[in-house]
Design a protein around this motif. Sequence first.
Motif: not given
Length: 278
Positions: A167-192
Amino acid sequence: MRWQGRKQSSNVEDRRGQGSRIGGKSTGIIGIIILLVGAYYGVDLSGVVGSPAAGTQVTQPSTLNSQQEAQLNELARVVLADTETTWSQYFANNNARYTPPTMVLYTAGTQTACGTGQAAMGPFYCPQDRKVYLDLSFYEDMRKQLGASGDAAFAYVIAHEVGHHVQNLLGILPQVNQAQQGASAKQANALSVKLELQADCFAGIWANHAQAQNLFEAGDLEEAFGAAQAVGDDRLQKRAQGYAVPDSFTHGSSAERLAWFQRGLQNGDINRCNTFSS
């Protein structure tokens, strides 16, 4: 599993027995989940797991005997080599080169580019240094605390962590990390959860390759299935507190983890592992 005498990966850094200047505070099952999520995003974990007294050297004794540890050491290296073959083929088919992660074997605790890691966290992947961290005694933790045992169960855990590297090599991991920054706790958990279920599907792709190589013996897949279910958030939360809180899930339910692992196993197709569109 038929792993004895097979090719072992050379991408292994052995830090066992070196000790680490960390605290020996126990985290418990729910703490393991929380800490693993932090580890994936490069959070310094030292403040979460507890800080030691100044100058304290902590080395927790392993419950494994020398023969068990030697066997698990070989098993881990063989599984890592298998993942290298699996993902090298996928990347080559897509005109890319797979850069495998380094597996760090350690005892009790160790320093990482993501902060301080402890065995109580279970195996984890650090994207900053692209390394998978593993204390071999987790094999016994799986058997005694999670009710998941066997070579294939342990192999599933390793393949899951390598899945995070993919996931890290494909860029998925950093994209999810970035998306979680401005998300609510519930949204961040769902992305995780989506991230973790995809890593389970990627582990299934490794299992598909292993099955094609006739590496599984009778009962092996059932062991891996049992491990996937054992680390479901609902099961862990019910065990720890008597009830589950779905909005707080970070890895997915037992049923979801099993289903996505089986999807990767059945298809061996990374395109079927898009948990973010499901």
